[in-house]
Design a protein around this motif. Structure first.
Motif, short mmCIF file in Angstrom:
data_model
loop_
_atom_site.label_atom_id
_atom_site.label_comp_id
_atom_site.label_asym_id
_atom_site.label_seq_id
_atom_site.Cartn_x
_atom_site.Cartn_y
_atom_site.Cartn_z
N SER B 116 0.88 -1.24 0.17
CA SER B 116 0.08 -0.04 -0.05
C SER B 116 0.92 1.24 -0.05
N ARG B 147 -5.17 3.97 0.88
CA ARG B 147 -5.76 2.85 0.01
C ARG B 147 -5.25 1.48 0.44
N PHE B 148 -6.26 0.78 1.06
CA PHE B 148 -6.01 -0.69 1.24
C PHE B 148 -4.98 -1.09 2.20
N LEU B 150 -5.11 -1.70 5.14
CA LEU B 150 -5.22 -2.97 6.29
C LEU B 150 -4.88 -4.28 5.71
N ARG B 151 -4.88 -4.53 4.54
CA ARG B 151 -4.45 -5.83 3.98
C ARG B 151 -3.14 -5.86 3.43
N ILE B 179 -2.49 1.30 12.39
CA ILE B 179 -3.35 1.54 11.22
C ILE B 179 -4.91 1.39 11.67
N PRO B 181 -8.92 1.81 10.69
CA PRO B 181 -9.66 1.83 9.32
C PRO B 181 -10.60 3.03 9.19
N VAL B 183 -14.01 4.07 7.82
CA VAL B 183 -15.22 3.37 7.19
C VAL B 183 -15.70 4.35 6.23
N ASP B 188 -17.66 0.31 3.18
CA ASP B 188 -16.53 -0.45 3.02
C ASP B 188 -15.25 0.23 3.78
N VAL B 189 -14.38 -0.62 3.87
CA VAL B 189 -13.24 -0.11 4.49
C VAL B 189 -12.02 -0.20 3.49
N THR B 190 -12.03 0.87 2.59
CA THR B 190 -11.06 0.55 1.71
C THR B 190 -9.48 1.75 2.20
N ALA B 192 -7.56 4.16 4.98
CA ALA B 192 -7.13 3.90 6.67
C ALA B 192 -5.93 5.01 6.77
#
Lengths: 376, 383
Positions: B116, B147-148, B150-151, B179, B181, B183, B188-190, B192
């Motif tokens: 990310s 963006r993104f 969390l993953r 980190i 999130p 919302v 959606d949680v895209t 963070a």
């Protein structure tokens, strides 16, 4: 996905653009508009000498075999110069009807004269009650031996005052709004029973109201098959839409660019007004409206060149809708951003706006074409 | 070219792609581009970095091929089709990465590592940049709208070191990183927020350098820029609207007229996109600033979203997340529920696209300055 033009098209565009830029100044144009004819016969002859009056017609008919793209390129540049010479009425509309449906004799007699600039013409298709419905006709043509006798009234016939001949729609059978039963006839301007009332239009062009009171024409004046004229008029009007729409795109380009230049130089509160964010965004919108129209112009021209089909008709209607909306937006904002000057007769801005306003109404306005687009 | 278009369209319309489409709208919390099968599909078809040149490890497609591919993707899927390591991180490393940074590209193109890009802060003025790498090699500051994150396994962090900006390659589980999130409107949680609390890094983690604040500005534009072919997404939404109107649920002259207007606007957008693509293929100046094309596309997407919502009437109201949590069937039609989500997502996209500066302001700057319009936006879009 190729938006480039071939060598011939580029040469044609350059030639028209150069003429408009160098030989069609706004002040000279205004003098011509105020003259009795409303256009310059000298310039019309130049059009003929340069071969522009033949671009629309096939080589077999004495023209240059141009298509929708060539027409688009010419008219877009005519729009930039607010050209008033009756190219639309003579070449695209009346000439177009003969091109699509005329006999060899009719083409030899009339098209040749159109192409060499010796004759002017007009398409008399609109009637007061019909609004934009091309089939709504009260004008009738009744068979009388070897002749037809035409009675009726035609409204807002563009280039009516200068036309040497008219292509007139009249009903030979069917009810008032039937598509079947519409026929086309060539009527000379000196025909007995034909009377005209000539007048200027808002945008500086000329038009006429025609009264046909027992006008007798021979059988050989019939253009196309009897009763089958609706398709011809529809096709010709779609060619006309592409032509005036292209002209509108040219008008919008000038308005947008002139407005940007004006806003860069006109100062208020110690700085150019072009620095104000709200005006900047308006200019961005003007640019975008112009580009949207231009994009749909390309699409409509390409579809028409691929062949006249429902897809082509749909593309033409989409273009007309966009031009109507964009023309009004760009025109009104150009006037407003120019302040008081925008309204004056001396400045070109108002004249472009008037032309755009008329173009929206010609051949069906936004509402009409939105419905047609949805229907097709 | 036609064969390519047919091939790509055929693949998207295959059964396999349809299952992805369903998967993308399911409430599994997995985005399309994070699904292992889709990632395999990208790799097998050489679709990783579809917009990249060969030298970056992409397929080296022409502008037209890229346009067709992205358009086909948007026609098929609501989700992004490319993972953030491809959209955001790869291009950043290619442009501004050092030797080590470019060495990270192997892991990116193989899709082995989830990345990310931590770029944006509360203020977008370079001088106000608050994430700083101190001389003690401690990183402090915070990032927002990441963006993104969390993953992500790894973060590429843009930080200020003295007067310059550096790119730092940091594992997301490094001590001192928090980190949280954010919302979004659609639930959606895209995005963070990331807090860096004296995170210890080493010199070896510097993966690149932005030589000037102008480069930082370019990176911001690059990150929020949407690829060409957005018209595909609008077309997909319009199909849904047309179905509603034609099914008689929302049959009225008003809807028919709005639908026709939007279809015309969409046709104009498609031709404008094609004109930009055609210009880039022939190396002539783009006729339309990219910023403006994006603004137009996003505005149109919102308008279509509004129309779709209006056609569903009351059945646009149920909140899909809450309902699916209880494993219940849709209230009204499932399309109505996804319509409201699409509308909210489109609003989020507009918001994100304007992060690097209002698109209208950028367009005005380009138009009024009379600058050559082969600007950074075109380059980003077409390279």
């Amino acid at each position: 996905m190729d938006f480039s033009f071939n060598e011939e098209q580029t040469l044609l565009e350059d030639s028209v653009a150069r003429f408009v830029q160098n030989d069609y100044g706004f002040e000279d144009r205004q003098k011509v508009v105020k003259s009795e004819d409303g256009f310059s016969t000298e310039k019309w002859q130049i059009f003929a000498e340069l071969g522009w009056l033949g671009v629309h017609f096939s080589e077999a008919d004495g023209g240059f075999g141009g298509g929708a793209v060539e027409s688009m390129l010419m008219l877009e540049n005519f729009g930039k110069g607010l050209v008033v010479e009756p190219y639309l009425a003579t070449v695209v509309l009346a000439g177009g009807a003969l091109k699509h449906a005329g006999t060899a004799e009719q083409k030899a007699q009339y098209l040749t004269a159109v192409i060499d600039g010796s004759k002017q013409a007009a398409l008399a298709y609109a009637e007061p009650q019909g609004r934009f419905n091309l089939a709504d006709l009260t004008t009738t043509a009744q068979k009388d031996g070897d002749n037809y006798v035409i009675n009726g009234y035609k409204a807002v016939v563009l280039n009516g005052p200068a036309a040497d001949f008219f292509v007139v729609t009249a009903r030979t059978s069917g009810a008032q709004r039937d598509e079947a039963g519409v026929s086309l006839f060539i009527v000379r301007n000196d025909a007995k029973g034909l009377s005209k009332r000539d007048y200027p239009t808002v945008d500086g062009l000329r038009a006429s109201e025609l009264t046909l009171d027992g006008v007798t024409v021979a059988e050989d004046a019939l253009v196309g098959a009897e009763g089958d004229g609706f398709k011809i008029v529809e096709r010709v009007v779609d060619d006309g839409i592409l032509a005036v729409g292209s002209e509108a795109v040219g008008c919008m380009e000038v308005l947008y660019k002139d407005t940007v230049e004006y806003c860069k130089t006109r100062e208020q509160f110690g700085q150019p007004i072009g620095k104000f964010q709200v005006l900047q965004h308006r200019m961005v919108d003007m640019f975008m409206e112009h580009e949207q129209s231009k994009s749909l112009m390309y699409m409509a021209a390409m579809r028409m060149d691929e062949g006249y089909s429902p897809e082509a008709q749909k593309a033409v209607s989409a273009f007309k809708v966009q031009v109507g909306k964009s023309g009004r937006f760009v025109g009104q904002n150009a006037v407003q951003l120019h302040g008081g000057m925008g309204m004056t007769d001396e400045l070109n801005i108002g004249h472009y706006f008037k032309r755009l306003t008329i173009i929206d109404t010609l051949f069906g306005n936004v509402d009409f074409h939105l419905k047609r687009f949805g229907r097709l | 070219m036609r064969r390519f278009a047919k091939q790509s369209m055929a693949q998207f319309s295959s059964q396999l792609m349809q299952s992805f489409s369903l998967l993308a709208t399911k409430q599994t919390g997995i985005a399309l581009w994070d699904d292992p099968t889709w990632r395999s599909c990208l790799l097998e078809n050489n679709w990783v970095g579809a917009s990249w040149p060969l030298s970056w490890g992409g397929p080296g497609w022409t502008s037209e091929q890229k346009f067709r591919w992205y358009r086909a993707c948007h026609q098929s899927f609501e989700d992004y089709v490319e993972p953030p390591e491809i959209r955001d991180v790869g291009p950043c490393l290619q442009r501004w990465g050092n030797h080590r940074g470019r060495g990270l590209m192997a892991g990116i193109t193989s899709l082995d590592v989830r990345w990310s890009l931590a770029l944006f802060e509360g203020s977008f003025t370079p001088a106000d940049f608050a994430t700083k790498l101190a001389s003690s090699w401690r990183l402090s500051g915070s990032k927002t709208q990441v963006r993104f994150a969390l993953r992500a396994d790894r973060l590429l962090v843009v930080a200020k070191q003295g007067e310059k900006f550096v790119l730092l390659d940091i594992a997301s589980d490094t001590p001192g990183i928090e980190i949280a999130p954010m919302v979004g409107l659609a639930g959606d949680v895209t995005l963070a927020q990331i807090q860096f609390n004296d995170v210890l890094v080493t010199e070896e983690q510097i993966a690149g350098e932005l030589e000037s604040s102008e480069a930082l500005r370019q990176l911001c534009y690059q990150t929020v820029s949407l690829e060409l072919g957005r018209s595909g997404a609008i077309e997909r939404q319009l199909v849904a609207a047309r179905q509603q109107v034609e099914a008689g649920v929302a049959a009225s002259a008003e809807f028919s007229s709005r639908l026709a207007e939007l279809e015309i606007a969409l046709q104009a957008l498609v031709i404008m996109e094609k004109r930009v693509v055609a210009a880039s293929a022939t190396d002539v100046p783009s006729p339309i600033p990219w910023s403006l094309l994006q603004a137009q596309g996003l505005a149109l997407q919102l308008e279509v979203g509004e129309l779709v919502l209006d056609t569903f009437g009351y059945y646009a109201l149920p909140y899909p997340d809450e309902i699916s949590l209880h494993n219940e069937g849709p209230i009204g039609s499932s399309s109505g529920m996804t319509a409201s989500r699409s509308m909210l997502r489109a609003t989020e996209q507009v918001n994100y696209a304007n992060l690097a500066g209002d698109l209208y302001d950028i367009a005005a700057e380009e138009l009024l300055s009379g600058a050559d319009r082969v600007g950074m936006h075109e380059k980003i879009a077409t390279e």
